[in-house]
Motif scaffolding. Sequence first.
Motif, PDB file in Angstrom:
ATOM      1  N   PRO A   1       0.919  -0.678   0.298  1.00  0.00           N
ATOM      2  CA  PRO A   1       0.561  -0.125  -0.024  1.00  0.00           C
ATOM      3  C   PRO A   1       1.049   1.438   0.110  1.00  0.00           C
ATOM      4  N   ILE A   2       0.507   1.914  -1.329  1.00  0.00           N
ATOM      5  CA  ILE A   2       1.286   3.459  -0.948  1.00  0.00           C
ATOM      6  C   ILE A   2       0.339   4.721  -0.410  1.00  0.00           C
ATOM      7  N   LEU A   3       1.118   5.731   0.790  1.00  0.00           N
ATOM      8  CA  LEU A   3       0.320   6.135   1.011  1.00  0.00           C
ATOM      9  C   LEU A   3       0.684   8.216   0.779  1.00  0.00           C
ATOM     10  N   ASP A   4      -0.353   8.477   0.741  1.00  0.00           N
ATOM     11  CA  ASP A   4       0.754  10.430   0.683  1.00  0.00           C
ATOM     12  C   ASP A   4       0.603  10.816   1.472  1.00  0.00           C
ATOM     13  N   ILE A   5       1.855  11.427   1.805  1.00  0.00           N
ATOM     14  CA  ILE A   5       2.082  11.836   2.885  1.00  0.00           C
ATOM     15  C   ILE A   5       1.118  13.672   3.435  1.00  0.00           C
ATOM     16  N   ASP A   6       0.755  14.000   2.161  1.00  0.00           N
ATOM     17  CA  ASP A   6      -0.434  14.942   2.424  1.00  0.00           C
ATOM     18  C   ASP A   6      -1.707  14.372   2.334  1.00  0.00           C
ATOM     19  N   ASP A   7      -1.242  13.399   2.411  1.00  0.00           N
ATOM     20  CA  ASP A   7      -3.319  13.551   3.063  1.00  0.00           C
ATOM     21  C   ASP A   7      -3.844  13.350   4.485  1.00  0.00           C
ATOM     22  N   ASN A   8      -4.811  14.160   5.002  1.00  0.00           N
ATOM     23  CA  ASN A   8      -4.876  13.900   6.496  1.00  0.00           C
ATOM     24  C   ASN A   8      -5.996  13.305   7.015  1.00  0.00           C
ATOM     25  N   PRO A   9      -5.470  13.267   8.072  1.00  0.00           N
ATOM     26  CA  PRO A   9      -6.378  11.749   8.665  1.00  0.00           C
ATOM     27  C   PRO A   9      -7.467  12.597   9.551  1.00  0.00           C
ATOM     28  N   LYS A  10      -7.941  11.507   9.801  1.00  0.00           N
ATOM     29  CA  LYS A  10      -9.575  11.902  10.361  1.00  0.00           C
ATOM     30  C   LYS A  10      -9.503  12.658  12.018  1.00  0.00           C
ATOM     31  N   ARG A  11      -8.972  12.086  12.746  1.00  0.00           N
ATOM     32  CA  ARG A  11      -8.580  12.899  14.336  1.00  0.00           C
ATOM     33  C   ARG A  11      -7.239  12.524  14.505  1.00  0.00           C
ATOM     34  N   LYS A  12      -6.967  13.155  15.434  1.00  0.00           N
ATOM     35  CA  LYS A  12      -5.643  13.624  15.822  1.00  0.00           C
ATOM     36  C   LYS A  12      -4.837  12.165  16.239  1.00  0.00           C
ATOM     37  N   TYR A  13      -2.948  12.839  16.393  1.00  0.00           N
ATOM     38  CA  TYR A  13      -2.945  11.433  17.334  1.00  0.00           C
ATOM     39  C   TYR A  13      -2.983  11.341  18.779  1.00  0.00           C
TER      40      TYR A  13
END
Length: 1781
Positions: free
Chosen positions: A1284-1296
């Motif tokens: 799986p390849i993730l784009d660093i600029d995607d936004n997560p829905k909740r904070k870490y």
Amino acid sequence: MESTSSFPGYIREKIAELDLELSEGDITQKGYEKKRAKLLQPFLKKNEAISVDKAKITPPPPYYNVKDANNSNSHGNINNDGVIVSSEGYSYVTEVPSLSSSQQRHSKKLDFHQSSSITASSIAQSGAAGTPGYENMRPQGGAVGDPGYQNTREPSGFQNQSHSTSNNSQHRQRRTQRKVTHNEKRYHSEVRQEAVQQALAALKGRPKPSLPMPSKRTSVLNRSPGCNDELDSSTDDESIPEETISPDKEYNYPRDHISNSMIPSEPIIKPPIRESSMSSQQHLRLDVKQLQTPNQKYSSSNSVAERRPPQNLPPVPTSDTSSMESPPIAYKRDSDFSDKAFKQKQFNAPDITQFNNAHRIADRVTRYVNVSQSELNDTDANGKWKVSAKIQQLLNTLKRPKRRPLPEFYEDNDIELEIAANTKDPNAPKPEGSTMTPVQGEQLSIPAGLPRTLECALQRYGTNSFKCSMATVLDPNGKITTTLTYGKLLSRAQKIAYALSTKIFSKGPEQVTLKPGDRVALVFPNNDPLSFITAWYGCMFRGLVPLPIELPLSSSDTPPQQVGFLLSSCGITVALTSEACLKGLPKSNTTGEIAKLKGWPRLQWFVTEHLPKPPKEFNVGNLRIDDSAASYIEYTTDKEGSVMGVTVTRAAMINHCRALTMACHYTEGETVVCVLDFKREVGLWHSVLTSVLNGMHVIFIPYALMKLRPSSWMQLITKHRASCCLVKSRDLHWGLLATKDHKDISLSSLRMLLVADGANPWSLSSCDQFLNVFQAKGLRSDAICPCASSSEVFTVSLRRPGRGSCGFSQSATGRGVLSMAALSHGVVRVDSEDSLTSLTLQDCGQVMPAAQMVVVRSEGAPVLCKTDQVGEICVTSGSTSASYFGLDGMTNSTFKVQPMLEDFDQTKESTGTGTFGIISKPIGDEYFVRSGLLGFLGPGGLVFVCGSRDGLMTVTGRKHNADDIIATVLAVEPMRFIYRGRIAVFSIKVLRDERVCVIAEQRPDCSEEESFQWMSRVLQAVDSIHQVGIYCLALVPPNHLPKTPLGGIHLCEARRRFLEGSLHPANVLMCPHTCVTNLPKPRELHQGVQTTAKLSSSSGCGITDTGVGPASVMVGNLVQGNRLAEAHGRDVGLSSEDCERKPQLITGVLRWRANTSPDHIIFTLLNSKGAIAKTLTCSELHKRAEKIAALLQERGRIEPGDHVALIFPPGLDLLCAFYGCLYLGAIPITIRPPHPQNLNTTLPTVRMIVDVSKSSIVLSIQPIIKLLKSREAATSIDPKTWPPILDIDDNPKRKYAGLATVSFDSSAYLDFSVSTCGRLSGVNITHRSLSSLCASLKLACELYPSRHVALCLDPYCGLGFVMWTLIGVYSGHHSILIAPYEVEANPSLWLSTLSQHRVRDTFCSYGVIELCTKALSNSIPSLKQRNIDLRCVRTCVVVAEERPRVQLTQQFCKLFQALGLNTRCVSTSFGCRVNPAICVQGASSAESAQVYVDMRALRNNRVALVERGAPNSLCVIESGKLLPGVKVIIANPDTKGHCGDSHLGEIWVQSPHNANGYFTIYGDETDYNDHFNAKLVTGATAEIYARTGYLGFLRRTECSQAASLLDETTPSVASRDSDTESLNSISQLQLNFSNASLGGNSEHSIVSGAVNSNDQELHDAVYVVGAVDEVISLRGMNYHPIDIENSVMRCHKKIAECAVFTWTNLLVVVVELDGNESEALDLVPLVTNTVLEDHQLIVGVVVVVDPGVVPINSRGEKQRMHLRDGFLADQLDPIYVAYNM
């Protein structure tokens, strides 16, 4: 005899020609019969051939292996065909029948090569003229040196009558041309021809080595002489029908490659190939050249004997000239294996000209790895088979034992090399005669009435017989154009003398006139002798000293350049010339004036025509000049090409003219024909000087006419009833060949035919043949007068015309058949007539009148020779030159020789010892002059000359004459492949011995394979006849050898061009394995301990015996006072406040900084213009890292401990992603993104790291994700197979949520990289290692939040990654980031950033340093204008994992010193896989120390310090200072014993920031288990070290305070101190001090002691030498590739880059040619010479490639193993591959 009436017209013509040749003695009866039989054979057998049933056709002789078309496998086993294969696998041919012309021309089954080269014997039988019928294939063009080749039309004298058919007339025309051009030089000899052919035939029974033929790229082939399509030698009558080819046994061969014609039926051992996709079913692809001739296909069973010359090169010894490291016995196993495995199947010679261009990419990085499997199946296996098979051929050839074994002992010093090169043969013949006595010429009797001087003579004949002709010249058409009478000569000479006495020349600001004794140059073309003679006598009348020189053809012409130096040294400012000549001189493009010629002084040109009449009172006779004054200067050249002026006094000139008058019986009014150069030597003495003294008439024939009409001089003798003629033996040849003009010639008037080069050993055959043919035309045998001459002595000897007319025993003429083997030892021995190695000499007459002659030893003191000894001829008389102008030393050694008589001193005998003392005493008071001719005196005072000093080559103690070797070379099929007379033989000095080089001009219709066959046969012939090996044999295209103005070969210039690499040959064959017999003896492991006293000397550096245990080595070091190699960095010593304030996990540090200084800018990224692209504060980094951690957790389901692949370009995204992974507890792997222009090779590497690292997800940015999924990428890697390849600029829905809790000993990240050997490995870096590394670097480099640090590095592995991502966060300083690819776009970006931001500390790579040095070398002024100032820089650290590049660093410092760069601030760091940073130069560290070590000692794992500039010295700079907390020792990599610091060993490191072991090594992991937990077997055996894999040594050296007191010329203490250096404590120091005093090294120890007394002033320097994996072990010694590469880089300016590696014990050198492809072959000899000279290694294969082919990784390191794999897989597309024999 058969009736010839039924044969075709052209056959009848050829038979008539043969009859003519026989009648005129041009061919022997035996040769005539053979040639006639060949011509008639097809016609006599035609009826038989028709009547025989087709099924029962008798097979041709077995030697030709003719293939039966009906049964392609009938000759599968070559043993059926008359070729016996011995148990060793070598073939012996049982019979070599001669092949008829019909079989050559019309056989439908024969190979096409046979049309031009069948076998040794058939060529041997055909003689010099070549195979009959060959001339049908000859082109029209030719060399300048060939008469008749100038115009494509026939010369008027040879016009053919028109024929009924155009075909016949064409045959005739070409044949006529051939008759003019074959044999046109003086070296031809029927005797020699037969000798060579017998020698080659005799060799056919010996084992034949297999010569791998060099490979050329098609573009080079198309331009080389063999491939001119319009000149191709394949004609209709040699085409061959297509044959059926069995797919598993045969291959198609391109024409330009050697096939099994060059290989014996000897199996080739297939080397191991990694990919097992090799299949015998796979075909070699057709080459372009092959496609042009689709009907020419050959089978492998048709391969061995039919095309192969019996080339038996001198075999090579097993005792290691071939750079073998294994003992000779290993070869036996090889051949046994080959016999069993490959006995049945013959492999054809591989062809490596075909390459897969899919792999030719601009990017150097990871060029040749990871080719997809489908492509491997297509090319890789076959490719490897092709190249490695050729190398195996070469190895098989090099196995044979050589003639001379190596000497049994060898020391690494020059004296021993010299001794090995000049061995004395105990069986050599010794001179046995008595000491010679000087020979006196007859008394000089001057005929009554002979004028007193030349001026008097001209005045007498000019007034008394003014209408008599003095000189006549012919125009190029053979018409007499102008005749100069004595009256005209006198008046013109007086005009010139008057004009020269009154003309005012401007010399700078002052005006000067020419005074008597001044020197002037005479510049006249070779076709204008009349103007030259008038100018000459004008100078004589005025008392000027003329210096005749050759006409400069262009401003860059090299031979006149040397003349220019002579003109300058003679102080010449005025040049006399004719009007026509002045117009032809090279002009300046701008002013139109005469161009200033290179190396010449500025000359004033004086035209000698159209001058005013002198006044009546002007009288030339008034001038009185002393007889000892100079009359003229003649230039001469020595062996090296230096031009010297030979000064001739007036007395010597007139005495010589008188002696010639008497010896030649000249009388007034005689007519002389002159074909010689009238400006120097024999031509000048006879035709310009003596002719005027005697009032004779001279007819001059220009060289241009001789080329057009070679018989014109004989026609002139006939027409003018000339009594004398001056020629060279070449002119006799040319005259012989112009048979059409012979019928009208009568030579009965000729009383003297003077042969000017009669001293040449090969003039005999010319004279004999000429006499045989023209005796019928009235030529008397006593008219042929060979003479010997030199510029220094003038005429040395002359055979008198009409012998017997005087009482001085002149009737004798002599010839001797001498043994060439004895001559090579300087001894005269009579040989039998039929010997192959005999030399027949004719005499050059007797000593000149009034002269005395001796023969002295040519080397050493001028001691008189024995009567049967060859020496240098010396003469004393009143008629020799006086000196070399301005060269007093050379004048004394040449013109003032006093021959010595060796006498046995009897005084010693009386003492009872029985020994004699030899004393030498002069034979008299007079001085003799060396003639430069080597010879001896025969019976009756006859002079025999067998060579010249300049043409002498001393090889391995034996002397060989260049002319003899030329004759042998020309006797090997001269017609076919090279131009007669266009050949140069000289020697060059390599490894203390002379090596023979042969350069010939190749015919344009000669194919690659033919020329290679010819070259291999030349090697055999020269070896058989002269017992000497040819070191280099080169063929150049037609007209490429430099010429003298009269068309001869300019030998010195050819040699100079060869040595400087500007000759541009078309074919080269180097034979260093065969020729070099004085290589150092290979090292062996000796049993027993070596004498310890020898250990530190540079010459006795043997490898430590494995029988000697590490403990005894350690004890030995202590006994000697050697310090054990161990060094420590200072303590890390974290301050207490640091411990309190900072958590030690890097993630904790980042959070702490985000809280305490959120707005502190910590990273700045610059773009290519130097502008700020992005910045990052502590809090921004922290927030982005948290966001990415949340993204990974949410979208990627990443748990702590999972592996995440980060594929980012150098930038801030990489940083954020890295810290995001750490926040989550995931383990990041940074990977360089694939190159968009080079996806095929870079993408598989990326994918391999993702797979090997077991990454569960890929994190990247949008452009790279698109690239990975693009259509272009899909050709290499299926996009669906990625994790799986993730784009660093995607936004997560909740904070870490919060930081993951990790332990100090858990993995922080994996560091993957590819080593220089191409090994991919990943190491595990724990949080503890990471923190201690950062703490060490912070302390060493003094990094604080207020600092600015500029980084221009790749952030993917090693120290580059640490500097880019970790240390900035840890220390809090401001990091200015510059991506290296931005510097490629803007080379000044990095330096301007340093200046603009006032940066004190910067880290970069060697790639950046090299780019700045090359790209900005001419931009310093513009950088100064932009106010770039580098004075702010305090430390510039080059991050590297290699030996510091001294030369590059010095160039960089020197270049940018102009911008204020302090040269002391540049240093190199050292890190490796096991520890990313071992040494880094700190901010306040001392300057890097440098030492000079002996390279010969390094080869034997020893470190011997030498002075700067010492021979074999190598400068090594320390790799920074040890980081705090680091301990380094030097250990033996094999025994794991602790080394002393005079030993080279592996660097082992102990440090808290060592890596924590390999995560994986791609491939084999077993060898690397102890890399991280190595233990010594002696001393502190419990301590654990990591092995760096790099060889190096330690030296204690002084710090900068002490160093600054030393200037650069003083050797540093490091290079002065002995091995008695201190251990750390004072007591040990004192112990050492006392030991050293006992050893006699007290003063050294005092120096050491003084320095050591203050411990602060010392540090331990780490010197890195090279990687263990890259060490090349050859001949029992260890070589580092970089040292060999540095030597190669220096040998030619067009070498852009180079790399070396070994394959099956052969050294392979790959060089990138930054120039025209035609220059590729120039590099082969230079590379071979340089490596041999500098490293005593023989290069096995030289590969010339395009720039950019040598793969280089991101750190700027060469990937030599990738290159090797690419070479063996045929992916390099080389321009040329040379296999050295």
